[in-house]
Every structure is written in structure tokens, then in C-alpha cells.
Design an enzyme around this catalytic site. Structure first.
Site, mmCIF file in Angstrom:
data_model
loop_
_atom_site.group_PDB
_atom_site.id
_atom_site.type_symbol
_atom_site.label_atom_id
_atom_site.label_comp_id
_atom_site.label_asym_id
_atom_site.label_seq_id
_atom_site.Cartn_x
_atom_site.Cartn_y
_atom_site.Cartn_z
ATOM 1 N N TRP A 1 0.834 -1.200 0.000
ATOM 2 C CA TRP A 1 0.000 0.000 0.000
ATOM 3 C C TRP A 1 0.865 1.245 0.000
ATOM 4 O O TRP A 1 2.008 1.211 0.447
ATOM 5 C CB TRP A 1 -0.922 -0.011 1.220
ATOM 6 N N ILE B 1 2.591 2.450 3.305
ATOM 7 C CA ILE B 1 3.562 1.554 3.949
ATOM 8 C C ILE B 1 4.633 1.123 2.950
ATOM 9 O O ILE B 1 5.776 1.547 3.007
ATOM 10 C CB ILE B 1 2.847 0.326 4.556
ATOM 11 N N CYS B 2 4.243 0.262 2.021
ATOM 12 C CA CYS B 2 5.218 -0.389 1.148
ATOM 13 C C CYS B 2 5.770 0.522 0.059
ATOM 14 O O CYS B 2 6.802 0.210 -0.534
ATOM 15 C CB CYS B 2 4.597 -1.640 0.531
ATOM 16 N N LEU B 3 5.099 1.630 -0.211
ATOM 17 C CA LEU B 3 5.643 2.630 -1.129
ATOM 18 C C LEU B 3 6.377 3.725 -0.374
ATOM 19 O O LEU B 3 7.510 4.073 -0.710
ATOM 20 C CB LEU B 3 4.533 3.237 -1.990
#
Length: 218
Positions: free
Chosen positions: A117, A120-122
């Protein structure tokens, strides 16, 4: 830091300077994607992947705990069938040395990221890489969060850290830059026709007109 070189021609993307990392476009993340319509994000990230391949831009695929969260979505994997995604335990992709090493091996400093997401992950790898000398571009419409607020706040936070937000078709347009670059025109047009929404429909319509005889041709 990536807060430098934010204006002028040199701030735009070129295929020769770019490297793409696609992060965690997996079923688990898609299931809780609520900032955008999920099929739009899938369409856009597949379009971005195809554009990167058309322009020979190195592209790194990565997943997190794929044995639980699922394999990379098929549309992206199909663009790079020979590549096995780097499967991580780190939530922050940029803490996995294999990913960083793969990026560094390209010698390129314009780092284009998209992921699920956004918050978070970006955001995590974008913010870290921006502090380590990379010029980071976050593809906001090939990424998404668990809510619109989560996505929007993450984009704002990344901007504060010097990351440049961009959309996937803008990436492709900057790579193409000049319609006189005939080598990549067919790839650009094909990707736009397949994934460009109304632009693709309009192009197909234009092609129909060009192929339709007029009354004077009879």
C-alpha cells in the site's frame, strides 16, 4: 538528496537514467485497497510494467511473504515471465539488500516506485531512498492505500521528503518525449491502446477512420 534537481529539463525522466521497482502488487494487498478502484490500479501498474519493457528500463519485481499474501498479480508477472520476484520479509523494501543491490547494479539514479500500500510499502522505501541520493518518483495511480486518507497522507509525506509524485502515463510520456523517436513509438502506442482508457479508445477510433475509405476512394 533527491530534493535537488527538481526543475529544468534534467528533472524529467529518460529511459537511460530510470530504474523501476514494483512492490507488492499481491492479492492480500489488493483485497484491502480502498483509495482507488482496484481494477484501475491493476490496469495502471500493468501499463507501467509494459511501458518499462518497451523502453528497456530495468524493472525489479518484489513481493512480501508471498506464501501468505499471494503471488505477484499475473498481469505484471506476464510482462516479465522470466523474472522471479524478490520475496521479502522486510516491510520496507529498501531494507532488503537484494533489492538495493539490484537497483545499484543498474547504475541509475532516477528511481521509479509503485506499490501496495502507498502508506507503507511505497512510502517507506521512497523516503529512505530519497535520503540516500536517489531521485525518487512515486507513481501514485499505480499505487494505492487502505483508504483515500491513507494514500493522500502518504503522498504528502513523501513530497515533504523530496519524492516526486507522478502518474504512469506521465512516466511513459517523459520516456518517449519526442514522436520523432520512432524506435519506441509502436510500443508506446500499443501500451496506450491497451491501458490508456479513453485515450486508447480514441486511438482505435482514429485508426478506424484512417482505414475507412472515403466516398472519393470508390
Amino acid at each position: 538528496m533527491s530534493t535537488e534537481n527538481k526543475a529544468g529539463l534534467g528533472a524529467l525522466l529518460t529511459p537511460e537514467e530510470s530504474v523501476v521497482v514494483l512492490i507488492d502488487h499481491q492479492p492480500f494487498q489488493v483485497a484491502n485497497l480502498h483509495s482507488h478502484e482496484p481494477t484501475m490500479i491493476i490496469n495502471n501498474v500493468v501499463g507501467l510494467a509494459k511501458a518499462a519493457k518497451a523502453f528497456d528500463v530495468p524493472t525489479i519485481l518484489t513481493t512480501v511473504l508471498e506464501e501468505r499474501g499471494g503471488l505477484l498479480i499475473q498481469g505484471v508477472q506476464d510482462v516479465f515471465p522470466e523474472q522471479k520476484p524478490i520475496n521479502r520479509t522486510f516491510i520496507n523494501t529498501w531494507q532488503d539488500e537484494r533489492v538495493v543491490d539490484a537497483v545499484n547494479a543498474t547504475g541509475r539514479k532516477k528511481l521509479i516506485l509503485a506499490g501496495l500500500w502507498t502508506e507503507i510499502c511505497l512510502a517507506m522505501p521512497a523516503i529512505q531512498a530519497a535520503g540516500e541520493g536517489f531521485e525518487v518518483f512515486a507513481v501514485t495511480d499505480a499505487s494505492g492505500g487502505v483508504s483515500k486518507e491513507a494514500h493522500d497522507m502518504a503522498v504528502q509525506r513523501m513530497i515533504q521528503a523530496g519524492v516526486t509524485p507522478i502518474t504512469w502515463m506521465a512516466v511513459m510520456a517523459e520516456w518517449q518525449r519526442d514522436w520523432a523517436r520512432e524506435k519506441t513509438i509502436s510500443g508506446t502506442v500499443e501500451v496506450q491502446a491497451q491501458h490508456g482508457g479513453a485515450s486508447g479508445v480514441a486511438f482505435a477510433w482514429e485508426q478506424q477512420f484512417l482505414a475507412t475509405p472515403t466516398g472519393n476512394d470508390a
